[in-house]
Structure formats: C-alpha cells, structure tokens
Scaffold this motif. Sequence first.
Motif, PDB file in Angstrom:
ATOM      1  N   ARG A   5      50.343  95.367  25.456  1.00 49.64           N
ATOM      2  CA  ARG A   5      49.728  94.366  23.523  1.00 49.64           C
ATOM      3  C   ARG A   5      49.628  93.142  23.686  1.00 49.64           C
ATOM      4  O   ARG A   5      50.667  92.841  23.804  1.00 49.64           O
ATOM      5  CB  ARG A   5      49.261  95.335  22.314  1.00 49.64           C
ATOM      6  N   ALA A   7      49.597  90.270  20.904  1.00 49.06           N
ATOM      7  CA  ALA A   7      49.526  89.649  19.603  1.00 49.06           C
ATOM      8  C   ALA A   7      49.464  88.885  18.736  1.00 49.06           C
ATOM      9  O   ALA A   7      50.849  88.136  18.464  1.00 49.06           O
ATOM     10  CB  ALA A   7      50.636  91.120  18.607  1.00 49.06           C
ATOM     11  N   PRO A   8      48.836  88.033  18.576  1.00 49.48           N
ATOM     12  CA  PRO A   8      48.253  86.813  18.209  1.00 49.48           C
ATOM     13  C   PRO A   8      48.859  86.735  16.497  1.00 49.48           C
ATOM     14  O   PRO A   8      47.795  87.442  16.300  1.00 49.48           O
ATOM     15  CB  PRO A   8      47.371  86.375  18.821  1.00 49.48           C
ATOM     16  N   SER A   9      49.337  86.029  15.970  1.00 46.03           N
ATOM     17  CA  SER A   9      48.550  85.539  15.110  1.00 46.03           C
ATOM     18  C   SER A   9      48.370  84.843  14.593  1.00 46.03           C
ATOM     19  O   SER A   9      47.801  83.681  15.341  1.00 46.03           O
ATOM     20  CB  SER A   9      50.873  84.670  13.857  1.00 46.03           C
ATOM     21  N   GLU A  41      47.738  89.327  13.982  1.00 47.21           N
ATOM     22  CA  GLU A  41      49.214  90.019  12.737  1.00 47.21           C
ATOM     23  C   GLU A  41      48.667  89.066  11.991  1.00 47.21           C
ATOM     24  O   GLU A  41      49.687  88.020  11.724  1.00 47.21           O
ATOM     25  CB  GLU A  41      50.418  88.990  13.613  1.00 47.21           C
ATOM     26  N   TYR A 169      57.634  90.246   9.788  1.00 45.49           N
ATOM     27  CA  TYR A 169      57.246  90.185  11.124  1.00 45.49           C
ATOM     28  C   TYR A 169      58.261  91.523  11.933  1.00 45.49           C
ATOM     29  O   TYR A 169      57.120  92.267  11.953  1.00 45.49           O
ATOM     30  CB  TYR A 169      57.763  89.067  11.649  1.00 45.49           C
ATOM     31  N   VAL A 173      55.604  94.718  13.138  1.00 47.24           N
ATOM     32  CA  VAL A 173      55.776  94.779  14.827  1.00 47.24           C
ATOM     33  C   VAL A 173      56.009  96.178  15.096  1.00 47.24           C
ATOM     34  O   VAL A 173      54.964  96.708  15.926  1.00 47.24           O
ATOM     35  CB  VAL A 173      56.213  93.573  15.078  1.00 47.24           C
ATOM     36  N   ARG A 187      55.797  89.107  25.880  1.00 43.80           N
ATOM     37  CA  ARG A 187      55.305  88.252  25.736  1.00 43.80           C
ATOM     38  C   ARG A 187      56.284  86.770  25.433  1.00 43.80           C
ATOM     39  O   ARG A 187      57.108  87.279  26.603  1.00 43.80           O
ATOM     40  CB  ARG A 187      55.984  88.901  23.820  1.00 43.80           C
ATOM     41  N   LEU A 191      60.739  85.256  21.540  1.00 45.50           N
ATOM     42  CA  LEU A 191      61.154  86.273  20.495  1.00 45.50           C
ATOM     43  C   LEU A 191      61.978  86.810  21.256  1.00 45.50           C
ATOM     44  O   LEU A 191      61.950  88.157  20.572  1.00 45.50           O
ATOM     45  CB  LEU A 191      59.535  87.358  20.838  1.00 45.50           C
ATOM     46  N   LYS A 228      51.639  76.684  17.590  1.00 41.02           N
ATOM     47  CA  LYS A 228      50.515  76.610  16.802  1.00 41.02           C
ATOM     48  C   LYS A 228      51.254  75.131  15.757  1.00 41.02           C
ATOM     49  O   LYS A 228      51.046  74.630  15.277  1.00 41.02           O
ATOM     50  CB  LYS A 228      49.862  77.586  15.998  1.00 41.02           C
TER      51      LYS A 228
HETATM   52  N1  GLU Z   1      52.803  88.108  16.471  1.00 45.45           N
HETATM   53  C1  GLU Z   1      53.209  87.379  17.246  1.00 45.45           C
HETATM   54  C2  GLU Z   1      53.428  85.786  18.112  1.00 45.45           C
HETATM   55  O1  GLU Z   1      52.017  84.838  16.682  1.00 45.45           O
HETATM   56  C3  GLU Z   1      54.137  87.871  18.173  1.00 45.45           C
HETATM   57  C4  GLU Z   1      54.200  89.242  18.117  1.00 45.45           C
HETATM   58  C5  GLU Z   1      54.947  90.116  19.224  1.00 45.45           C
HETATM   59  O2  GLU Z   1      54.124  89.919  20.869  1.00 45.45           O
HETATM   60  O3  GLU Z   1      56.094  91.309  19.166  1.00 45.45           O
HETATM   61  O4  GLU Z   1      54.221  84.328  17.955  1.00 45.45           O
END
Ligand code: GLU
Length: 295
Positions: A5, A7-9, A41, A169, A173, A187, A191, A228
């Motif tokens: 996946r 998973a952008p915020s 997210e 978060y 997640v 990712r 992270l 961002k």
């Molecule tokens: N939503 C998180 C972000 O944009 C990423 C989360 C993830 O990949 O675990 O930094």
Amino acid sequence: MYIGRFAPSPSGPLHFGSLVAALGSYFQAKAQSGRWLVRIEDIDPPREIAGASSLILKTLEAYQLVWDGDVLYQSSRLTAYQQQVDQWLSSDDAYLCECTRRQIKETHGFYQGTCRHKGLMASGNQAVRLKVTHPISAFDDQRYGSLTIPAGLVHEDFIIKRRDGLFAYNLAVVLDDIYQGVTEVVRGADLIEPTGRQISLYKTLGATPVSYLHLPLAIDDSGNKLSKQNHAAGIDLTNPVPTLMNAMRFLGFSLDDHMAGSTPEELLKWGVENWHLQQLSDALKIKPPFSNDAL
Ligand code: GLU
C-alpha cells in the motif's frame, strides 16, 4: 498473496519524496504480482490542506499509478479505532495520562509510566497510552537489515489517542494494515523510528506483523527531508515523464535517456519487470534532482 500500500497524509500535494514512496511500494507489489492499495491518512484535520486528498489521487492517476480496489480513507475508520481504544481501556491494557509534553521532556525525554497506576478518570484533555506488554528492541528491514530501537523507546507506554482527541498515527496505521490484509509495508526511511511500536501493536493484537522495507529518503541540498512540513514543491501533473524518470533513478534504476520518449505506463511496466531490491543499496548515493531554489 502480496498486498502492499501507499498511505499518504493529505497535508499537502504529492511531492518528490512521496512519489518515491508511491513508486517503491508499487514496484515491490507489482513485481510480485501483488495488489497495491492506496489509503488516505486523513486523521489529523488541523494538518490537512483542503483539496490535498483529491490532488494526491489526481497526481497518482497522471503518473498512471493505478491502485487496486477502492481508496480507504482513515476518517471513515474512527469507530473501529475508538472501539479498540475502549477495549484496551476496559481490560486495563491502556490508561489515561495527563502528562504534558513538557513534563515528559523534563524526565529524560522518555515517558516513565507516570500515570500508569494513577487510575485517572476521564476528564478531557488526557491522552490514552498503551501498556507495553511486547517491547520490541530490534527488527529486520529488507533494505537496512537489523535495526535497533533506541533503548528509551522500547519500554515506553506510547500514545494511542492524543490529548487533543485525535487517534495516534501508530494505532490507525496498524489497525488499517491488518484490516486491509497488507503483508508488507514499503515507505520512506523517516518512518523507521515508529516501526518498533507498530510491531509491538501487532503483537498486542495477536496479529502477525507485516514485513518492512524502508526506502532511501529524498533530501534537499541542505540535507533536509523533502516533506510537506518543509513545504516541498508538488510534482508536475502535466508532464509526468521527466519527474517519473528522476524518481525511478533515485530508486536505483539505470534508465537510458531515450526512454524519455515513453509513456508513464510504459516506464512503470519496464520498472515492474526490472525491479530488484539490490538496486536500493546504491540509491542513497544518487542526489535527488533538487536544489533549494526549487523548493
Ligand atoms: N501517512 C504517513 C505519511 O504520509 C505514512 C504512513 C505509512 O506509510 O506507514 O507520512
């Protein structure tokens, strides 16, 4: 079946660093004939920029990054998060905490379990912390190998719901990766730090943790992460090929210049066929194609 996946915020447009994460997770999934999901997210409204979710999805479309199934919005999952928090509170696996960030900073920077045995009643402005029953001190990453978690973090009862009432978060997640059947998380290397907590959550939930692949981080000329929060520029939607080629080179692909005549679809197809994890070991040496002026 491999399920990956992105998973952008929605805290800004898709920038070069998030394109790298999107592509890395896409190639890793598609090279294994897996599914590639997209999850927005959006659990932190104060940090959300209006229109960012749809702009991110439009950008993925312009780059021909076609996701499988429907997009999952975390804002539609709040009931599930709350149920889990309530369950842990009632089984005494989680507790309310009134400590401020400043108080914690004063006690070595790590939370020492101050409210663990206070038995606080809900009165608002309290965080919910999970009692760490499965401390994780190291984990294996597909690119970085064995990574050690800083000692102070290992036993820290971490926050699953924040003082401001927003879900953490880490909780969202992990619950969503389980809910969506994700088998591997790919990712950015920023992270790596919360990963130990996330594995700890899987264990507390009795679930099998995913495997992890952290990708090299795109940084600007002054060594700052492109994000961002640092107001990294959104990427070009109208002419995706040059940016796509840059991001693929950043991920360690050797691309011939003549490939600039390809469509994004052709480049992605070529990428899926040629992707291998070893290419990432050299990737950090490649400077992202940015100068400060472009940011
Ligand atoms: N939503 C998180 C972000 O944009 C990423 C989360 C993830 O990949 O675990 O930094």
